[in-house]
Design an enzyme around this catalytic site. Structure first.
Site, PDB file in Angstrom:
ATOM      1  N   ALA A  47    -134.526 -44.030 -48.065  1.00  0.00           N
ATOM      2  CA  ALA A  47    -133.606 -43.811 -46.949  1.00  0.00           C
ATOM      3  C   ALA A  47    -134.305 -42.919 -45.932  1.00  0.00           C
ATOM      4  O   ALA A  47    -134.975 -41.957 -46.298  1.00  0.00           O
ATOM      5  CB  ALA A  47    -132.335 -43.138 -47.432  1.00  0.00           C
ATOM      6  N   TRP A  48    -134.172 -43.270 -44.645  1.00  0.00           N
ATOM      7  CA  TRP A  48    -134.740 -42.433 -43.591  1.00  0.00           C
ATOM      8  C   TRP A  48    -134.083 -42.767 -42.260  1.00  0.00           C
ATOM      9  O   TRP A  48    -133.433 -43.792 -42.107  1.00  0.00           O
ATOM     10  CB  TRP A  48    -136.267 -42.515 -43.525  1.00  0.00           C
ATOM     11  CG  TRP A  48    -136.883 -43.897 -43.387  1.00  0.00           C
ATOM     12  CD1 TRP A  48    -136.305 -45.105 -43.636  1.00  0.00           C
ATOM     13  CD2 TRP A  48    -138.212 -44.185 -42.987  1.00  0.00           C
ATOM     14  NE1 TRP A  48    -137.185 -46.128 -43.419  1.00  0.00           N
ATOM     15  CE2 TRP A  48    -138.376 -45.592 -43.017  1.00  0.00           C
ATOM     16  CE3 TRP A  48    -139.292 -43.403 -42.591  1.00  0.00           C
ATOM     17  CZ2 TRP A  48    -139.576 -46.214 -42.670  1.00  0.00           C
ATOM     18  CZ3 TRP A  48    -140.486 -44.031 -42.258  1.00  0.00           C
ATOM     19  CH2 TRP A  48    -140.624 -45.421 -42.301  1.00  0.00           C
ATOM     20  N   ASP A 103    -138.326 -20.969 -27.973  1.00  0.00           N
ATOM     21  CA  ASP A 103    -138.829 -21.139 -26.615  1.00  0.00           C
ATOM     22  C   ASP A 103    -140.271 -20.649 -26.550  1.00  0.00           C
ATOM     23  O   ASP A 103    -140.546 -19.480 -26.836  1.00  0.00           O
ATOM     24  CB  ASP A 103    -138.008 -20.317 -25.614  1.00  0.00           C
ATOM     25  CG  ASP A 103    -136.608 -20.860 -25.374  1.00  0.00           C
ATOM     26  OD1 ASP A 103    -136.336 -21.990 -25.816  1.00  0.00           O
ATOM     27  OD2 ASP A 103    -135.814 -20.144 -24.740  1.00  0.00           O
ATOM     28  N   HIS A 126    -135.046 -28.109 -26.920  1.00  0.00           N
ATOM     29  CA  HIS A 126    -134.277 -26.866 -26.922  1.00  0.00           C
ATOM     30  C   HIS A 126    -132.853 -27.118 -27.401  1.00  0.00           C
ATOM     31  O   HIS A 126    -131.877 -26.681 -26.786  1.00  0.00           O
ATOM     32  CB  HIS A 126    -134.323 -26.228 -25.531  1.00  0.00           C
ATOM     33  CG  HIS A 126    -135.713 -25.934 -25.079  1.00  0.00           C
ATOM     34  ND1 HIS A 126    -136.344 -24.725 -25.300  1.00  0.00           N
ATOM     35  CD2 HIS A 126    -136.630 -26.724 -24.472  1.00  0.00           C
ATOM     36  CE1 HIS A 126    -137.579 -24.780 -24.823  1.00  0.00           C
ATOM     37  NE2 HIS A 126    -137.781 -25.989 -24.323  1.00  0.00           N
ATOM     38  N   HIS A 171    -133.355 -22.859 -31.861  1.00  0.00           N
ATOM     39  CA  HIS A 171    -134.636 -23.323 -31.348  1.00  0.00           C
ATOM     40  C   HIS A 171    -135.522 -22.181 -30.854  1.00  0.00           C
ATOM     41  O   HIS A 171    -135.084 -21.050 -30.680  1.00  0.00           O
ATOM     42  CB  HIS A 171    -134.435 -24.356 -30.233  1.00  0.00           C
ATOM     43  CG  HIS A 171    -133.816 -23.812 -28.988  1.00  0.00           C
ATOM     44  ND1 HIS A 171    -132.458 -23.771 -28.807  1.00  0.00           N
ATOM     45  CD2 HIS A 171    -134.354 -23.297 -27.851  1.00  0.00           C
ATOM     46  CE1 HIS A 171    -132.175 -23.267 -27.620  1.00  0.00           C
ATOM     47  NE2 HIS A 171    -133.326 -22.947 -27.007  1.00  0.00           N
ATOM     48  N   HIS A 223    -142.204 -23.057 -21.502  1.00  0.00           N
ATOM     49  CA  HIS A 223    -140.825 -23.415 -21.156  1.00  0.00           C
ATOM     50  C   HIS A 223    -140.454 -22.918 -19.760  1.00  0.00           C
ATOM     51  O   HIS A 223    -139.551 -23.466 -19.125  1.00  0.00           O
ATOM     52  CB  HIS A 223    -139.877 -22.821 -22.202  1.00  0.00           C
ATOM     53  CG  HIS A 223    -138.425 -23.064 -21.964  1.00  0.00           C
ATOM     54  ND1 HIS A 223    -137.912 -24.278 -21.567  1.00  0.00           N
ATOM     55  CD2 HIS A 223    -137.344 -22.217 -22.066  1.00  0.00           C
ATOM     56  CE1 HIS A 223    -136.599 -24.190 -21.452  1.00  0.00           C
ATOM     57  NE2 HIS A 223    -136.231 -22.956 -21.727  1.00  0.00           N
TER      58      HIS A 223
END
Length: 263
Positions: free
Chosen positions: A64-65, A79, A73, A77, A83
């Site tokens: 499964a995938w 930075d 972002h 997340h 950015h």
């Protein structure tokens, strides 16, 4: 204690549970809150999509995938300097070029949860930080500084998390002077928050617009946003692991932020 003995102690602590791993990451999926930009500036980051390729059926009997569609972002997340325009010229300013030694560092957690609960536009000042240092100890070079607001309690509700009205978003964050102090006086590794971005909601109207972005990346330093569970970290003593995906020329990346704390 030698470095070898220190690593052995960490390994033993992880195995016997005396060293805890705290997940500081929000769930990443179609319901993840995402930053909204003024329409005259740019398109918003598209909603996260998860598309199934196969799941133990005719198209893949044993596996499964999925494939994903998401912005750099999105969610919890990282930075990178590229950015922002102030960090665009650093040769090590994209996520694939940042020294991985900088993905693991001690964390200072400044608790502003009471102030943020009383005022969603609360701004952390240099005076707040110095008072915190007087109580807990000086922020050292190369360490993370994290602003705890417990804003992650709104993470399942995008409207509450962004907290915007006709005047714009209302979320807590730092003053420009705080970021200058952390970058220039303390030489911190970076700055992290529990809100949608590293800046306060009203930061676009500051004298230095979006100071966390402008000043962090000007100093070739890093930002973390949408962190969770900072209430489970001590003011000092945690080790934060914040490793972005190695996206070629990436300006940022979703991460699995993990903190190591004494059990």
């Amino acid at each position: 204690m030698t470095q070898k003995e220190t690593l052995a102690a960490i390994a033993a602590g992880l195995l016997d549970g005396t060293l805890k791993v705290i997940d500081c990451t929000a769930p990443l999926g179609p319901d993840t809150p995402l930053l909204k930009l003024p329409p005259e500036l740019a398109d918003d980051t598209p909603k996260i999509e998860i598309h199934k390729i196969s799941e133990y059926g005719d198209r893949g009997p044993f596996w499964a995938w999925n494939w994903l569609k998401l912005g750099e972002h999105s969610g919890t997340h990282y930075d990178a300097p590229h950015h922002w325009i102030t960090g665009k010229d650093y040769p090590d300013g994209s996520v694939d070029t940042v020294d991985p030694q900088k993905f693991v560092a001690p964390a200072n957690v400044i608790d502003c949860s009471k102030e943020a609960a009383e005022d969603p536009d609360f701004l952390l000042t240099v005076e707040h930080v110095k008072a915190w240092e007087a109580e807990h100890g000086e922020i050292k070079e190369g360490e993370w500084v994290l602003m705890r607001t417990d804003w992650d309690r709104f993470n399942g509700n995008e409207a509450a998390y962004l907290n915007a009205d006709e005047h714009g978003p209302h979320t807590p964050g730092p003053t420009a002077e705080v970021i200058q102090y952390l970058m220039e006086d303390r030489k911190a590794l970076g700055w992290g928050t529990q809100c949608i971005g590293t800046d306060a909601g009203a930061a676009g109207g500051f004298e230095i617009p979006f100071p966390a972005h402008n000043l962090l990346h000007k100093h070739n330093r890093y930002g973390l946003a949408s962190l969770t569970n900072l209430d489970k970290l001590p003011p000092k003593g945690a080790i934060l692991i914040a490793a972005p995906l190695k996206i070629v020329k990436g300006t940022g990346s979703p991460i699995r932020a993990l903190a190591l704390v004494a059990g």
